[in-house]
Design an enzyme around this catalytic site. Structure first.
Site, PDB file in Angstrom:
ATOM      1  N   LYS A  11      -4.570  15.403  -1.653  1.00 20.96           N
ATOM      2  CA  LYS A  11      -3.347  15.265  -1.755  1.00 20.96           C
ATOM      3  C   LYS A  11      -3.111  13.758  -1.430  1.00 20.96           C
ATOM      4  CE  LYS A  11      -1.961  19.611  -0.041  1.00 20.96           C
ATOM      5  NZ  LYS A  11      -1.159  20.450   1.070  1.00 20.96           N
ATOM      6  N   TYR A  51       4.913  24.220  -6.117  1.00 17.62           N
ATOM      7  CA  TYR A  51       5.163  24.835  -4.764  1.00 17.62           C
ATOM      8  C   TYR A  51       6.580  25.713  -4.714  1.00 17.62           C
ATOM      9  CZ  TYR A  51       1.544  21.755  -2.440  1.00 17.62           C
ATOM     10  OH  TYR A  51       0.570  21.406  -2.087  1.00 17.62           O
ATOM     11  N   PHE A  59      10.545  23.208   4.888  1.00 20.58           N
ATOM     12  CA  PHE A  59      10.024  21.887   4.818  1.00 20.58           C
ATOM     13  C   PHE A  59       9.736  21.565   3.322  1.00 20.58           C
ATOM     14  CE2 PHE A  59       6.930  25.545   5.289  1.00 20.58           C
ATOM     15  CZ  PHE A  59       6.091  25.335   3.869  1.00 20.58           C
ATOM     16  N   ARG A 104      -9.751  19.737   6.574  1.00 20.39           N
ATOM     17  CA  ARG A 104      -8.389  19.152   7.321  1.00 20.39           C
ATOM     18  C   ARG A 104      -8.687  18.756   8.703  1.00 20.39           C
ATOM     19  NH1 ARG A 104      -4.770  24.118   4.564  1.00 20.39           N
ATOM     20  NH2 ARG A 104      -3.894  22.884   2.951  1.00 20.39           N
ATOM     21  N   ASN A 114      -1.732  16.975   4.807  1.00 23.51           N
ATOM     22  CA  ASN A 114      -2.983  17.600   5.345  1.00 23.51           C
ATOM     23  C   ASN A 114      -3.929  17.652   4.414  1.00 23.51           C
ATOM     24  OD1 ASN A 114      -1.785  19.369   3.520  1.00 23.51           O
ATOM     25  ND2 ASN A 114      -1.825  21.239   4.830  1.00 23.51           N
ATOM     26  N   HIS A 117      -5.355  20.679  -0.822  1.00 24.01           N
ATOM     27  CA  HIS A 117      -4.862  21.983  -1.157  1.00 24.01           C
ATOM     28  C   HIS A 117      -5.794  23.038  -1.792  1.00 24.01           C
ATOM     29  CE1 HIS A 117      -2.355  25.253  -3.273  1.00 24.01           C
ATOM     30  NE2 HIS A 117      -3.209  25.159  -4.156  1.00 24.01           N
ATOM     31  N   GLU A 128      -2.441  27.898 -11.040  1.00 18.22           N
ATOM     32  CA  GLU A 128      -2.660  26.324 -10.672  1.00 18.22           C
ATOM     33  C   GLU A 128      -3.609  25.674 -11.576  1.00 18.22           C
ATOM     34  OE1 GLU A 128      -1.698  27.685  -6.017  1.00 18.22           O
ATOM     35  OE2 GLU A 128      -3.578  26.708  -6.522  1.00 18.22           O
TER      36      GLU A 128
HETATM   37  P1  IDP Z   1      -1.673  26.082   2.572  1.00 19.67           P
HETATM   38  O1  IDP Z   1      -1.760  24.618   1.883  1.00 19.67           O
HETATM   39  O2  IDP Z   1      -2.651  26.118   4.040  1.00 19.67           O
HETATM   40  O3  IDP Z   1      -1.967  27.550   1.730  1.00 19.67           O
HETATM   41  P2  IDP Z   1       0.917  26.721   2.956  1.00 19.67           P
HETATM   42  O4  IDP Z   1       1.835  27.542   4.102  1.00 19.67           O
HETATM   43  O5  IDP Z   1       0.915  27.378   1.531  1.00 19.67           O
HETATM   44  O6  IDP Z   1      -0.252  26.147   3.406  1.00 19.67           O
HETATM   45  O7  IDP Z   1       2.018  25.559   2.907  1.00 19.67           O
HETATM   46  C1  IDP Z   1       1.981  24.616   1.627  1.00 19.67           C
HETATM   47  C2  IDP Z   1       1.758  23.013   1.967  1.00 19.67           C
HETATM   48  O8  IDP Z   1       3.128  22.824   2.300  1.00 19.67           O
HETATM   49  C3  IDP Z   1       0.881  22.756   3.217  1.00 19.67           C
HETATM   50  O9  IDP Z   1      -0.412  22.739   2.668  1.00 19.67           O
HETATM   51  C4  IDP Z   1       1.671  21.398   3.760  1.00 19.67           C
HETATM   52  O10 IDP Z   1       1.133  20.443   3.192  1.00 19.67           O
HETATM   53  C5  IDP Z   1       3.033  21.792   3.746  1.00 19.67           C
HETATM   54  N1  IDP Z   1       3.488  22.621   4.892  1.00 19.67           N
HETATM   55  C6  IDP Z   1       3.312  23.768   5.269  1.00 19.67           C
HETATM   56  N2  IDP Z   1       4.089  24.110   6.463  1.00 19.67           N
HETATM   57  C7  IDP Z   1       4.636  22.808   6.730  1.00 19.67           C
HETATM   58  C8  IDP Z   1       5.488  22.529   8.016  1.00 19.67           C
HETATM   59  O11 IDP Z   1       5.597  23.191   8.751  1.00 19.67           O
HETATM   60  N3  IDP Z   1       5.726  21.314   8.151  1.00 19.67           N
HETATM   61  C9  IDP Z   1       5.538  20.209   6.879  1.00 19.67           C
HETATM   62  N4  IDP Z   1       4.700  20.833   5.742  1.00 19.67           N
HETATM   63  C10 IDP Z   1       4.374  21.945   5.835  1.00 19.67           C
END
Ligand code: IDP
Ligand code: MG
Length: 139
Positions: A11, A51, A59, A104, A114, A117, A128
């Protein structure tokens, strides 16, 4: 895409912080093979579509803005049990909760920024991978 494959993106924060080489090296050291890879910048429409499952989450706007804020590296990876093993390698969404040694934990800045992905299922990996790569771009 075969079920021994997963899809990843390094990312924008990982590219900004200069950690892409270390992250790719770690991925290769764990036995993943690169089957497709490119450097790209997502359009707003692409980030929204990628997404879409999060469209109703608070978010979502922040996520789309962040994912279009700079270049990413997209890749298809192959390994036995690729989806689950790669999720284990990247660690929890929030780096504060990610296990020691995970990508991470090592490189993410925050739950939003983070670093990486990883697909959450074989179905997501297939969707994807095709989203980002044409058939002749996949080895
Ligand atoms: P994942 O990437 O671990 O599968 P997901 O819940 O699918 O996590 O969320 C997708 C992406 O959205 C996350 O990797 C992160 O970049 C962002 N994200 C998820 N939760 C939050 C939040 O609470 N605040 C801000 N960004 C978030
Ligand atoms: Mg997810």
């Amino acid at each position: 895409m075969a079920t021994n494959r997963t899809f990843t993106m390094l990312k924008p924060d990982a590219l900004e912080s200069g950690n892409t080489g270390k992250i790719i090296d770690l991925i290769l050291s764990k036995g993943f093979q690169i089957k497709a890879m490119k450097f790209t910048v997502l359009t707003e429409a692409q980030a929204k579509e990628f997404y879409i499952e999060h469209a109703e989450r608070p978010f979502y706007g922040e996520l789309v803005e962040y994912m279009t804020s700079g270049p990413i590296i997209a890749a298809i990876l192959e390994k036995d049990n690729a989806v689950a093993d790669f999720r284990a390698l990247i660690g929890a969404t929030d780096p504060a909760e990610a296990a020691e040694g995970t990508i991470r934990k090592l490189y993410a800045e925050s739950k939003g920024r983070n670093a990486v992905h990883g697909s959450d299922s074989d179905e997501s990996a297939a969707r994807e991978g095709v989203f980002h790569f044409a058939a002749n771009e996949i080895f």
